[in-house]
Scaffold this active site. Structure first.
Site, PDB file in Angstrom:
ATOM      1  N   GLU A  33       0.819  -1.207   0.000  1.00 48.68           N
ATOM      2  CA  GLU A  33       0.000   0.000   0.000  1.00 48.68           C
ATOM      3  C   GLU A  33       0.855   1.260   0.000  1.00 48.68           C
ATOM      4  O   GLU A  33       0.457   2.296  -0.553  1.00 48.68           O
ATOM      5  CB  GLU A  33      -0.958  -0.021   1.196  1.00 48.68           C
ATOM      6  CG  GLU A  33      -2.030  -1.131   1.133  1.00 48.68           C
ATOM      7  CD  GLU A  33      -1.538  -2.527   1.477  1.00 48.68           C
ATOM      8  OE1 GLU A  33      -0.402  -2.657   1.978  1.00 48.68           O
ATOM      9  OE2 GLU A  33      -2.286  -3.504   1.241  1.00 48.68           O
ATOM     10  N   GLN A  60      -7.433  -1.770  -0.742  1.00 48.58           N
ATOM     11  CA  GLN A  60      -8.495  -2.783  -0.797  1.00 48.58           C
ATOM     12  C   GLN A  60      -9.476  -2.718   0.378  1.00 48.58           C
ATOM     13  O   GLN A  60     -10.686  -2.884   0.179  1.00 48.58           O
ATOM     14  CB  GLN A  60      -7.860  -4.165  -0.886  1.00 48.58           C
ATOM     15  CG  GLN A  60      -8.800  -5.225  -1.379  1.00 48.58           C
ATOM     16  CD  GLN A  60      -8.051  -6.461  -1.826  1.00 48.58           C
ATOM     17  OE1 GLN A  60      -7.713  -7.320  -1.017  1.00 48.58           O
ATOM     18  NE2 GLN A  60      -7.777  -6.562  -3.113  1.00 48.58           N
ATOM     19  N   PHE A  61      -8.947  -2.486   1.552  1.00 45.93           N
ATOM     20  CA  PHE A  61      -9.773  -2.232   2.730  1.00 45.93           C
ATOM     21  C   PHE A  61      -9.104  -1.098   3.506  1.00 45.93           C
ATOM     22  O   PHE A  61      -7.877  -1.039   3.560  1.00 45.93           O
ATOM     23  CB  PHE A  61      -9.850  -3.475   3.635  1.00 45.93           C
ATOM     24  CG  PHE A  61     -10.750  -4.564   3.111  1.00 45.93           C
ATOM     25  CD1 PHE A  61     -12.066  -4.674   3.546  1.00 45.93           C
ATOM     26  CD2 PHE A  61     -10.284  -5.477   2.180  1.00 45.93           C
ATOM     27  CE1 PHE A  61     -12.897  -5.679   3.056  1.00 45.93           C
ATOM     28  CE2 PHE A  61     -11.105  -6.483   1.690  1.00 45.93           C
ATOM     29  CZ  PHE A  61     -12.426  -6.578   2.122  1.00 45.93           C
ATOM     30  N   ALA A  62      -9.913  -0.259   4.136  1.00 40.77           N
ATOM     31  CA  ALA A  62      -9.346   0.865   4.876  1.00 40.77           C
ATOM     32  C   ALA A  62      -8.418   0.375   5.986  1.00 40.77           C
ATOM     33  O   ALA A  62      -7.479   1.073   6.369  1.00 40.77           O
ATOM     34  CB  ALA A  62     -10.453   1.735   5.455  1.00 40.77           C
ATOM     35  N   ASP A  63      -8.655  -0.836   6.465  1.00 40.59           N
ATOM     36  CA  ASP A  63      -7.775  -1.427   7.479  1.00 40.59           C
ATOM     37  C   ASP A  63      -6.347  -1.554   6.968  1.00 40.59           C
ATOM     38  O   ASP A  63      -5.412  -1.653   7.754  1.00 40.59           O
ATOM     39  CB  ASP A  63      -8.284  -2.828   7.843  1.00 40.59           C
ATOM     40  CG  ASP A  63      -9.770  -2.849   8.126  1.00 40.59           C
ATOM     41  OD1 ASP A  63     -10.146  -3.131   9.252  1.00 40.59           O
ATOM     42  OD2 ASP A  63     -10.568  -2.558   7.201  1.00 40.59           O
ATOM     43  N   TYR A  64      -6.183  -1.598   5.657  1.00 41.39           N
ATOM     44  CA  TYR A  64      -4.855  -1.806   5.075  1.00 41.39           C
ATOM     45  C   TYR A  64      -4.233  -0.513   4.578  1.00 41.39           C
ATOM     46  O   TYR A  64      -3.268  -0.512   3.821  1.00 41.39           O
ATOM     47  CB  TYR A  64      -4.929  -2.847   3.941  1.00 41.39           C
ATOM     48  CG  TYR A  64      -5.617  -4.111   4.378  1.00 41.39           C
ATOM     49  CD1 TYR A  64      -5.426  -4.613   5.668  1.00 41.39           C
ATOM     50  CD2 TYR A  64      -6.471  -4.811   3.533  1.00 41.39           C
ATOM     51  CE1 TYR A  64      -6.067  -5.757   6.100  1.00 41.39           C
ATOM     52  CE2 TYR A  64      -7.116  -5.957   3.956  1.00 41.39           C
ATOM     53  CZ  TYR A  64      -6.907  -6.426   5.248  1.00 41.39           C
ATOM     54  OH  TYR A  64      -7.552  -7.563   5.665  1.00 41.39           O
ATOM     55  N   ILE A  65      -4.786   0.592   5.033  1.00 45.29           N
ATOM     56  CA  ILE A  65      -4.224   1.887   4.626  1.00 45.29           C
ATOM     57  C   ILE A  65      -3.025   2.245   5.508  1.00 45.29           C
ATOM     58  O   ILE A  65      -2.228   3.110   5.145  1.00 45.29           O
ATOM     59  CB  ILE A  65      -5.313   2.978   4.681  1.00 45.29           C
ATOM     60  CG1 ILE A  65      -4.954   4.143   3.743  1.00 45.29           C
ATOM     61  CG2 ILE A  65      -5.549   3.461   6.109  1.00 45.29           C
ATOM     62  CD1 ILE A  65      -6.096   5.106   3.477  1.00 45.29           C
ATOM     63  N   PRO A  81      -0.132   0.731   6.222  1.00 46.38           N
ATOM     64  CA  PRO A  81       1.215   0.699   5.629  1.00 46.38           C
ATOM     65  C   PRO A  81       1.471   1.909   4.717  1.00 46.38           C
ATOM     66  O   PRO A  81       2.618   2.251   4.456  1.00 46.38           O
ATOM     67  CB  PRO A  81       1.207  -0.603   4.807  1.00 46.38           C
ATOM     68  CG  PRO A  81       0.151  -1.454   5.428  1.00 46.38           C
ATOM     69  CD  PRO A  81      -0.902  -0.494   5.925  1.00 46.38           C
ATOM     70  N   HIS A  84     -11.264  -6.083   8.594  1.00 41.24           N
ATOM     71  CA  HIS A  84     -12.015  -5.677   7.394  1.00 41.24           C
ATOM     72  C   HIS A  84     -13.168  -4.772   7.775  1.00 41.24           C
ATOM     73  O   HIS A  84     -14.205  -4.761   7.112  1.00 41.24           O
ATOM     74  CB  HIS A  84     -12.578  -6.888   6.638  1.00 41.24           C
ATOM     75  CG  HIS A  84     -11.569  -7.885   6.211  1.00 41.24           C
ATOM     76  ND1 HIS A  84     -11.123  -8.883   7.023  1.00 41.24           N
ATOM     77  CD2 HIS A  84     -10.905  -8.038   5.034  1.00 41.24           C
ATOM     78  CE1 HIS A  84     -10.236  -9.622   6.382  1.00 41.24           C
ATOM     79  NE2 HIS A  84     -10.075  -9.131   5.179  1.00 41.24           N
TER      80      HIS A  84
HETATM   81  C1  LIG Z   1      -1.946  -5.336   4.246  1.00 43.50           C
HETATM   82  C2  LIG Z   1      -2.973  -6.088   3.476  1.00 43.50           C
HETATM   83  N1  LIG Z   1      -3.255  -5.707   2.211  1.00 43.50           N
HETATM   84  C3  LIG Z   1      -4.208  -6.349   1.503  1.00 43.50           C
HETATM   85  C4  LIG Z   1      -4.903  -7.404   2.036  1.00 43.50           C
HETATM   86  C5  LIG Z   1      -6.027  -8.105   1.250  1.00 43.50           C
HETATM   87  N2  LIG Z   1      -5.620  -9.442   0.845  1.00 43.50           N
HETATM   88  C6  LIG Z   1      -5.912 -10.532   1.597  1.00 43.50           C
HETATM   89  S1  LIG Z   1      -5.249 -11.932   0.991  1.00 43.50           S
HETATM   90  C7  LIG Z   1      -4.574 -11.102  -0.344  1.00 43.50           C
HETATM   91  C8  LIG Z   1      -3.760 -11.858  -1.339  1.00 43.50           C
HETATM   92  C9  LIG Z   1      -2.544 -12.503  -0.731  1.00 43.50           C
HETATM   93  O1  LIG Z   1      -1.881 -13.271  -1.679  1.00 43.50           O
HETATM   94  P1  LIG Z   1      -0.647 -14.182  -1.293  1.00 43.50           P
HETATM   95  O2  LIG Z   1       0.290 -13.445  -0.422  1.00 43.50           O
HETATM   96  O3  LIG Z   1      -0.080 -14.737  -2.528  1.00 43.50           O
HETATM   97  O4  LIG Z   1      -1.240 -15.336  -0.375  1.00 43.50           O
HETATM   98  P2  LIG Z   1      -2.259 -16.512  -0.757  1.00 43.50           P
HETATM   99  O5  LIG Z   1      -3.633 -15.996  -0.507  1.00 43.50           O
HETATM  100  O6  LIG Z   1      -2.005 -16.868  -2.167  1.00 43.50           O
HETATM  101  O7  LIG Z   1      -1.947 -17.630   0.164  1.00 43.50           O
HETATM  102  C10 LIG Z   1      -4.898  -9.756  -0.287  1.00 43.50           C
HETATM  103  C11 LIG Z   1      -4.492  -8.753  -1.281  1.00 43.50           C
HETATM  104  C12 LIG Z   1      -4.566  -7.769   3.348  1.00 43.50           C
HETATM  105  N3  LIG Z   1      -5.180  -8.788   3.972  1.00 43.50           N
HETATM  106  N4  LIG Z   1      -3.609  -7.104   4.035  1.00 43.50           N
END
Ligand SMILES: Cc1ncc(C[n+]2csc(CCOP(=O)(O)OP(=O)(O)O)c2C)c(N)n1
Ligand SMILES: Cc1ncc(C[n+]2csc(CCOP(=O)(O)OP(=O)(O)O)c2C)c(N)n1
Ligand SMILES: [Mg+2]
Ligand SMILES: [Mg+2]
Lengths: 337, 409, 337, 409
Positions: A60, A82-87, A89, A129
């Protein structure tokens, strides 16, 4: 005019903005080919090409920094978190960089970036989330903060945000994407189809940043709300038959103090609200400013309706969520005081 | 409590205050040894260049090997001049800071080639995202010295209206992005900028600089990820000057062989160069710029150099490294080396050099007088006080309008 | 008892804590061999060894994460963030992780980390060495937030923070490191030597987290301050001869509402203050809660004395800093209302 | 507006919905080919292992080469059982989620070996910092299934009191750290934990897992920097299952050759392994654990595998990848491969396998019945409502006490 839910109206805003200005581009995690986990950017890559709507790596901070760099070169990036919780970083790039480029360069560089992000609870998202971290951003000079409560406003405000010369953090209450929500999770899901704010022009229009709207007129108490809680406040007033004036704030920075003050000076009583935990949330700013502005009109202490000072629990989501009963309690408190 | 062996590993430098400076662990390959592949080479084929050290000027100050950029004498003299100016300027500003003329200063002593040679090898239109130690770029790009000083002393003509710490320059006209006080934030921004250049169909590229200590930040990784994913036309410079305030390079570097090598993990081209060798810096930058402009993506360049003076005016290195360490630095001094090279070519001599130093010192002194005529931080005039409320937003909102009133300005 | 400035008393706190508990360790950028750019950790490496006081790479997120991991294994890490302005890269680890480990594991893991960081302006640090970002952390359930205003409190509170079972963000107002500061930059620098709170026991002691102190008794107005502004508020009251009651908050989360309310109920007038930009700062929380708590006692609107909604400017630092005159203006406002 | 060639590079996968699944670009080296250096080898000498692929089970399901961990039949059958249980459990939980019994679920189908074999190769005392897709660790460590389910359905016996999303397990007794919803945050935490193990003089190590998409986060870099600087006894696993929700591995990987290779830039040992090969995962983990326990620092292990099902119950992969792609995955299925290996050894047969599946399915069904007897998210009972105010702090402060009162509980 068309019937749109909030996902569609936001999508339409992006579409209009991209159509109008080739400098507008959109990106984020899963926001390109797939069109976003909530589908807000759906179809944009197909229509505008891989370099105008694309997937970003899961970083992010880098997404925001990329947007800053692009904006410095004259683009109008719309970055999705993707979610405000992830803002979080990204918050260093927002607080230390995005917000200050105009200031620290004395206007030599500007970075009109929009950071879009879905916020709030009510979808059983658990503590990661469900956050409503808007107050963090309202503390940051140089950033505008917006949170619409319906499809019509969402579109007009998103286009305004994209066209704003200032950086904007744009919160989308995800519980409202598919329909209004009055705070009662046991009722059947409503859609926007029957809601007047679900009528959305297909073409380009903007709403003014910084303008609130009185969405219900009343004389006994002013309720200030934004996002999901606008609907909850309305439901509470209806349910109790209270002559409440309800203000949909829409923009948090700069907030529309004139509209608020006029209302509180009229009603003499006020409830402010937020979904986030209570301490140091945006409702505190509102209460602090309103008591300063309208002290002599106030007949009772301003009450805050807020989430609790806990993480957003998963199973007991509805015990955390500030639903209609909590509004009713607060309204009674200010009316009976 | 008595000190015991640490229970986990904590890296320590070879010498601390009181010790004899010791650089015997540093391997200095002979100049001219490194192969120079075409800039179109596959990134992984530059792996050896990430662990070697591109050097052009040999111990006799002659340019040797494939990386010799074969510059004419004129640009060499120009480079020398910019480097001398940088040093003279730094020295003068330090003195002025000590006299209370400005709140803070940061020198780039010993690292002048890193900035000056790179700036000369880039097009003037290329956007630079420097850290606070590449003031040499400004001289190479011809920034007005008086303007630079007006910024440093925050006077009424400071183009940043007194808002930034000294040396945190911005110069949009000169394609010099705003310097941040926050480390590494500019690195991924530069990648975004570079992508936007491609988007606009321009041949402009971007270049950024951070210190080796700053590579530890998450934004370093973010920048390399972006550059790798989108193949952005950007040059990502790591200035390894051995120190990050009081911590030596091993605290960021850990067990890594070099900082350049990190780039290999992202499929980026990588060069590790003698940062005190003007010709090596020039050649490497030229190579990376050509590669970027050809659409082949980013290069990570580690410039191996030494921070020959304090971190900033707030710092005293005698607390953490041996006095006189800079004199023992095995790669010498960048100005001295280019000067000797030019002398060797018969294109320069000690007299001209002394004259140049004198001329530039006078220029700096004269410039400072002029700058001071527009005010100083201490005595003013500064930018008007009400300017603190400007540029927060394009237009001040009610809060700022009221606050300005509250301040009574 | 010894005379100590705040740097020495904080150093002494760390020394005592490390002496007492071998699980206490300290680290940060330049915080090991050199002892920190402000020298708060000086001498600890020599005394306790390389693995109890050590240098960390420049990555505030990693520093915090390392502390979390260590705390989960039973250590008591004290992590230094070199300037509070640089805490933002770490904020995700603080908001999403540190604050919630106890909650989301239902107590199976706890992470009693202390994050120490110098904050505030007054040293010509410009916008990246002057921030007071405490309000960000007061919004985070699960974190305690402390900001002392003098050497004695600093030591007692830092030891308490290290011994607290909860994570603490500990702000050190850097302008106070070497002496009290009444807000007048033209005066000669004062030292702590002549200040009663510069008397500091050399041994171990703690002050209670969550307790404020009435540092000046008065009847006409309550001023709530913390950190540097405690001294500015005192100077303002003295200078104007105002019968002000001044509360040094010390702990922001949980703040001592009882002490505040008792005072405001007595004086009927209140000024709250913070050095940070005005909007959504911690003074807003105070004002919101105080008006709720003490509404009927209040004879005038609560005034906020704050920094402006701008980045901290470098040259015009003193136009930004909320100095005595701004307190006096606010006091007059509430007294004359 | 019509689509034009992108003006900058944006990586795209080989096949999209409607295309025929295509993995022809993936090079699969023969099993047994990779050399196995001693775990004491210098980190840079593991470079080849970062770009190769450690494989033990060959196309005839025989264990070959230096990496064969030479396990007895009993632990192999145990591993098989844990993998089957993981899959059976995942399948059942998905069904239950579809029936509304829980809000959310995440399967690990196709990746069972990554978790199970690693858990078996570690000591039970080693602390694991998993992501949400290593539930196999819990089975391998003998976590009670009913307890796991009670968490997933957030009932009155959920050991996390309904506070976390399903599958975000914590199990302190089993040395299983809390799973975060925020990606990659646990990676640097694991390094800190590992350092604390050394500090306490214990032989315990830490291991963490993230997805390949998560390597893009700054915390990935932070973890590797810490591990490199302090030589921490930690295993840093990157599970490259080709997908990060809808984005293929190239969005995080860019032009990088492999994810394992990144570790080389930090001077860490690196292994890239066939993640669908139980024996390869076991051997690699064992090697890395031995190295860590010997005080030689961290290993980055990339497990090459394939996410054979949806990202989570909120996801439908048919929107971004061809249907049936999982069946074409060139490294096969981890359960099938270990099963055939055991059959080949004469230590297993189809009947026993079918019986095992049946037994475990019954166990899971029975366990669920039992779990449900403690309540479900939908119908309760849950943890008492007032528990939402507990564990925010060690003791609730006045705010939480009042808020609990306000809620009337
Ligand atoms: C900091 C953060 N950003 C975005 C997300 C949303 N998110 C959840 S799982 C995911 C994909 C992760 O992919 P990967 O690391 O390859 O793991 P996999 O699901 O393939 O095991 C995303 C973008 C999150 N949970 N945390
Ligand atoms: C995010 C952040 N953290 C910490 C600092 C404080 N700081 C300023 S310079 C510096 C050292 C930087 O070292 P390096 O990157 O090697 O650059 P150099 O000064 O050697 O050119 C530190 C720690 C900062 N400015 N920003
Ligand atoms: Mg350095
Ligand atoms: Mg993945």
């Amino acid at each position: 005019m068309a019937k749109m839910n909030m996902i569609q109206s936001l999508n339409s805003a992006l579409d209009n903005a991209m159509e109008k200005d080739p400098n507008v581009i959109s990106f984020g995690e899963d926001a390109g080919y797939f069109g976003g986990v909530f589908r807000v950017t759906a179809g944009l890559q197909e229509k505008y090409g891989l370099d105008r709507s694309f997937d970003a790596p899961i970083n992010e901070a880098a997404i925001t920094a990329m947007a800053i760099g692009m904006a410095a070169k004259g683009l109008r990036p719309v970055a999705e978190i993707q979610f405000a919780d992830y803002i979080f970083p990204a918050i260093d790039q927002i607080v230390s960089e995005l917000s200050r480029i105009r200031y620290r360069t004395a206007g030599q560089f500007t970075t009109p970036v929009v950071v879009r992000t879905p916020c709030g609870g009510g979808i059983r998202g658990g503590q990661t989330h469900s956050m409503s971290p808007e107050a963090f951003f309202t503390q940051v000079p140089g950033i505008q903060v917006i949170m619409p409560s319906n499809p019509y406003d969402a579109k007009g405000l998103l286009i305004a945000a994209i066209e704003s010369p200032d950086p904007v953090v744009f919160f989308e209450p995800k519980r409202l994407y598919n329909g209004p929500f009055d705070g009662d999770p046991t009722k059947a899901l409503e859609t926007w189809a029957k809601h007047e704010k679900g009528e959305v022009p297909e073409g380009h229009y903007t709403l003014p940043i910084g303008k609130a709207e009185v969405v219900r007129e009343g004389n006994d108490v002013t309720i200030v709300a934004y996002g999901t809680l606008v609907h909850v406040a309305l439901a509470a007033a209806e349910r109790e038959g209270i002559d409440a004036e309800i203000i949909d704030l829409k923009t948090l920075v700069p907030y529309d103090i004139d509209t608020i003050a006029a209302s509180v000076n009229k009603t003499g009583r006020c409830v402010v609200s937020q979904e986030a935990p209570r301490t140091s949330g945006f409702a505190a700013e509102l209460a602090a400013q309103i008591q300063e502005e309208c002290f002599y009109a106030l007949e009772a202490p301003i009450q805050r309706v807020t989430g609790w000072d806990t993480p957003y629990p998963h199973a007991h989501e509805w015990a955390y969520f500030p639903g209609p009963q909590r509004f009713i309690n607060a309204i009674r408190e200010v009316l009976e005081a | 409590m008595t000190q015991t062996d640490p229970r986990f590993h904590v890296p320590a430098p070879h010498a601390r205050p009181g010790d004899t400076p010791d650089f015997s662990h540093i391997e200095v390959p002979p100049a001219g040894e490194a192969k120079r592949p075409e800039p179109t080479v596959a990134a992984h084929e530059t792996r050896d260049l990430a662990t070697g050290l591109v050097r052009v000027l040999d111990h006799n100050h002659q340019a040797v090997g494939e990386w010799d950029p074969k510059l004419d004498a004129e640009p060499l003299r120009e480079g020398l001049k910019h480097m001398v100016l940088t040093r003279v300027y730094d020295d003068r500003m330090l003195k002025l800071q000590r006299q209370g003329k400005m709140s803070f200063y940061m020198k780039s002593t010993g690292e002048e080639a890193v900035a000056v040679a790179a700036a000369m090898a880039l097009d003037k239109g290329d956007m630079v995202f420097p850290s606070y130690r590449q003031q040499g770029i400004l001289f190479a790009r011809g920034r007005d010295i008086v303007d630079m000083m007006c910024h440093c002393i925050s006077n009424s003509r400071d183009n940043l209206k007194g808002r930034q710490l000294p040396v945190h320059y911005t110069w949009a006209e000169g394609n010099f992005f705003s310097i941040s006080g926050n480390l590494t934030t500019q690195f991924p921004q530069a990648v975004g900028y570079a992508m936007a250049c491609q988007y606009k169909g321009e041949s402009q590229i971007a270049a950024s600089w951070i210190g080796e200590g700053s590579t530890a930040e998450g934004d370093f990784h973010g920048a390399l990820v972006l550059a790798s994913t989108y193949k952005a036309p950007v040059i990502l410079n790591v200035v390894n000057n051995q120190w990050a305030i009081s911590t030596f390079q091993g605290i960021a570097g850990g067990q890594a062989e070099t900082f350049a090598l990190k780039g290999q993990g992202y499929g980026l081209a990588t060069l590790r160069i003698d940062g005190n060798d003007f010709l090596a810096v020039y050649a490497a930058t030229q190579w990376a710029a050509e590669r970027a402009r050809a659409g082949l993506g980013a290069t990570v360049i580690e410039s191996y150099t030494y921070r020959a003076d304090a971190h900033s005016t707030s710092d005293d290195p005698s607390g953490y490294r041996p006095k006189g360490e800079e004199a023992k630095w095995p790669l010498g001094d960048p100005i001295e080396r280019l000067k000797q090279h030019l002398i060797g070519l018969g294109e320069w001599d000690e007299e001209r050099h002394a004259a140049l130093e004198k001329e530039l010192d006078e220029l700096v002194i004269k410039s400072y007088k002029q700058a001071e005529s527009f005010g100083t931080l201490h005595d003013g005039p500064l930018s008007p006080v009400e300017s603190i409320f400007e540029d927060v937003y394009a237009e001040p909102d009610w809060r700022l309008r009221r606050q300005r009133q509250d301040l009574g300005v």
